[in-house]
Design an enzyme around this catalytic site. Structure first.
Site, PDB file in Angstrom:
ATOM      1  N   GLU A  18       9.713  12.114  10.294  1.00 55.46           N
ATOM      2  CA  GLU A  18      10.516  11.732   9.134  1.00 55.46           C
ATOM      3  C   GLU A  18      11.879  12.398   9.277  1.00 55.46           C
ATOM      4  OE1 GLU A  18       9.429   9.478   7.139  1.00 55.46           O
ATOM      5  OE2 GLU A  18       7.381   9.503   7.928  1.00 55.46           O
ATOM      6  N   HIS A 155       4.434   7.018   4.824  1.00 56.86           N
ATOM      7  CA  HIS A 155       5.774   7.546   5.071  1.00 56.86           C
ATOM      8  C   HIS A 155       5.772   9.071   5.146  1.00 56.86           C
ATOM      9  CE1 HIS A 155       7.588   3.608   4.802  1.00 56.86           C
ATOM     10  NE2 HIS A 155       7.005   3.412   3.626  1.00 56.86           N
TER      11      HIS A 155
END
Length: 564
Positions: A18, A155
């Site tokens: 990320e 995510h």
């Protein structure tokens, strides 16, 4: 060799990250997750948060659930990379849409360890595109649903790595059925066989700035093989060294690169003009060069006695009657043939005498030539035809163009498709050539102007004359003042190069380089509408107007992007 790694025994390490954005070096890695597979099962996991060097955007925080407080006291990037390097040692890396994840990891590995992550890399997105070519969506969430895996992407780095690992394991039987047993065979099937060679060139790009510029690729012999432009040199140039899964132009260019040079640019027009000049200078084999040689554009020319043929000529014609310049030879040749046919003009330039009249001629026999060699037409009538043909570029095109359209429709209705295509091509050629004529004539009618563009405190002032670039002056305005030497340079140029006696305004005298400039600049104007100062020929007044525009500056429009 990791390419020989067996699919059924591994080891493989699935990686996901990320970040705070999309541009390595500008944005930061904030989380790394990895899953190790051996013998077809998950045997270990790796997860860490990373301290960023920039702010965490609210949008990223909302998407991932990672907050600024979560990153307080997180691992330093160097320590996290050291741990990751140890975790992936000896394993084939797997990622979903590897260009994003490895784009960041390779860049940081290069800075910390001198080189990118080892290859090969297996990309589950490219695998999905091969295994499910009819599927419109192969993102990780859809693949997890399609394969019925329990790990759902959220995510977050580790959860997404787990989902990718589960999908990869479900894909393995389909690969075995297709006769693949090793990682190398999988990457070749996915069109990524060049990835190892490409990745070796990535360290050449590590120090490139995240700034606009023009880049030059050289091969082992030092020859320039490609020139390009970019809003972000680092991002654009690095894209050449990632396999796309389909080969293509970028892969062909990337494997030839041994060294990279770059030049900074201030504005979008700066990028276009710099690239054009470098392409013209080096003629790189991976660039499509539109205009070759040092000749000017093509012209339609009628010269030679009382019955001149209509010719397409490359050199600026002297004497006779001519229309031009045009820059696409195929279009002007197509147009010339239709003009000869429509206005029944001569198709040869042979000397009119008894010997020519005695020779057989298919055009004379088919009545597609007015045949002045056998007194088939008088000089006044032929002169009128030539003038009418050339007048299609001076207000006489409407009736002629309409007639071509009627003939095209008639031929199509009668199923004479080859004839219809001939008229269609002539119409397209006329429109292209007429547009070029309008652009060049407008440029030649203008004494000059200065296009002023500004980006992040830097200013580019492009001095144009008759529509082409005379000179670009680049400067920084940290204190808002133009340095006195720069003002003196501008004044001298305005005095010497922008008086009516200093140019030839005949558009047929433009060189190929000037024509390239004219069309690039005209296109850029229509798309971006940059700030522009029209010059009057009075140097002092023009300097004052240019200086005011330079001090005011403009921000460059980001859309449409020149390198998109």
């Amino acid at each position: 060799m990791l390419s020989a790694t067996l699919l059924d025994s591994g080891p493989f390490v699935v990686i996901d990250i990320e970040t705070t954005g999309s541009r390595p070096g500008c944005h930061s890695i904030i989380e790394i997750g990895a899953v190790k597979i051996a013998g077809g099962v998950v045997v270990d996991e790796f997860e860490t948060l990373v301290t960023p060097h920039d702010e965490l955007p609210a949008a990223v925080s909302h998407l991932t659930g990672i907050t600024p407080q979560d990153l307080v006291g997180a691992q330093r990037l160097g320590d996290a990379l050291m741990s990751l390097r140890s975790f992936v040692q000896g394993a084939v890396v797997v990622a979903h849409s590897h260009r994003f994840d490895l784009g960041f990891l390779d860049y940081e590995f290069e800075r910390h360890f001198g080189g990118p992550l080892h290859r090969p890399v297996i990309d589950t997105l490219m695998l999905a595109n091969r295994l499910h070519p009819d599927s419109a969506r192969n993102n990780l969430k859809d693949l997890a649903s399609r394969y019925g895996v329990q790990d759902v992407p959220t995510h977050r780095a580790l959860s997404d790595a787990r989902a990718t690992a589960s999908v990869f394991l479900r894909m393995l039987p389909a690969l075995v059925v297709r006769g693949m047993t090793t990682a190398g065979e999988v990457t070749r099937w996915c069109g990524m066989s060049s990835q190892t060679a490409l990745s070796r060139s990535l360290p050449l790009t590590t120090e490139l700035p995240d700034a606009p510029g023009v880049y030059l690729f050289r091969d082992d012999a030092g020859e320039v093989v490609h020139v390009g432009r970019a809003r972000s040199l680092r991002t654009k140039v690095r894209s050449y060294f990632y396999a796309t899964g389909g080969g293509g132009r970028h892969a062909d260019i990337g494997v030839d690169v041994a060294s990279i040079e770059w030049l900074p640019a201030v504005s979008g027009l700066d990028l276009l003009l710099l690239e054009s000049r470098l392409v013209t200078r080096y003629r790189p084999r991976h660039n499509a060069v539109v205009l070759r040689g040092d000749r000017g554009g093509w012209s339609l020319h009628a010269r030679g006695g009382a019955f001149p043929p209509l010719r397409v000529v490359a050199k600026p014609p002297r004497g006779g009657r001519a229309v031009g310049p045009f820059v696409n030879r195929q279009s002007v040749e197509t147009l010339a043939e239709m003009l000869r046919s429509s206005f029944r003009l001569r198709r040869c330039g042979a000397r009119l005498d008894e010997r020519l009249a005695a020779k057989p001629c298919q055009h004379r026999d088919a009545a597609s030539c007015p045949a002045p060699c056998v007194a088939g037409i008088g000089a006044p009538e032929y002169e009128a035809r030539v003038q009418a043909a050339l007048d299609v570029f001076d207000g006489g095109a409407t009736a002629w163009r309409d007639a071509l359209a009627v003939e095209m429709d008639r031929a199509a209705a009668a199923q004479g498709y080859e004839e219809a295509i001939r008229f269609r091509d002539a119409l397209r050629a006329y429109d292209r050539c007429a547009s070029a004529i309008v652009t060049v004539r407008r440029a030649s009618a203008s004494l000059g102007s200065v296009v002023v563009e500004r980006d992040n405190g830097s200013v580019a002032a492009h001095f144009l004359r008759r529509g082409y670039l005379l000179r670009t002056i680049r400067l920084s305005l940290d204190d808002g003042a133009i340095p006195a030497p720069v003002e003196r340079t501008m004044l001298k140029m305005l005095e010497q190069r922008y008086c009516e006696d200093s140019h030839v305004s005949d558009p047929r005298r433009f060189t190929s380089g000037q024509l390239r400039d004219i069309f690039l600049i005209a296109s850029y104007r229509s798309q971006h509408g940059p700030r522009e100062v029209e010059l009057s020929g009075e140097a002092a007044r023009d300097l004052s107007a240019v200086a005011a525009a330079v001090r005011a500056g403009v921000r460059i429009s980001r859309r449409p992007r020149p390198d998109s």
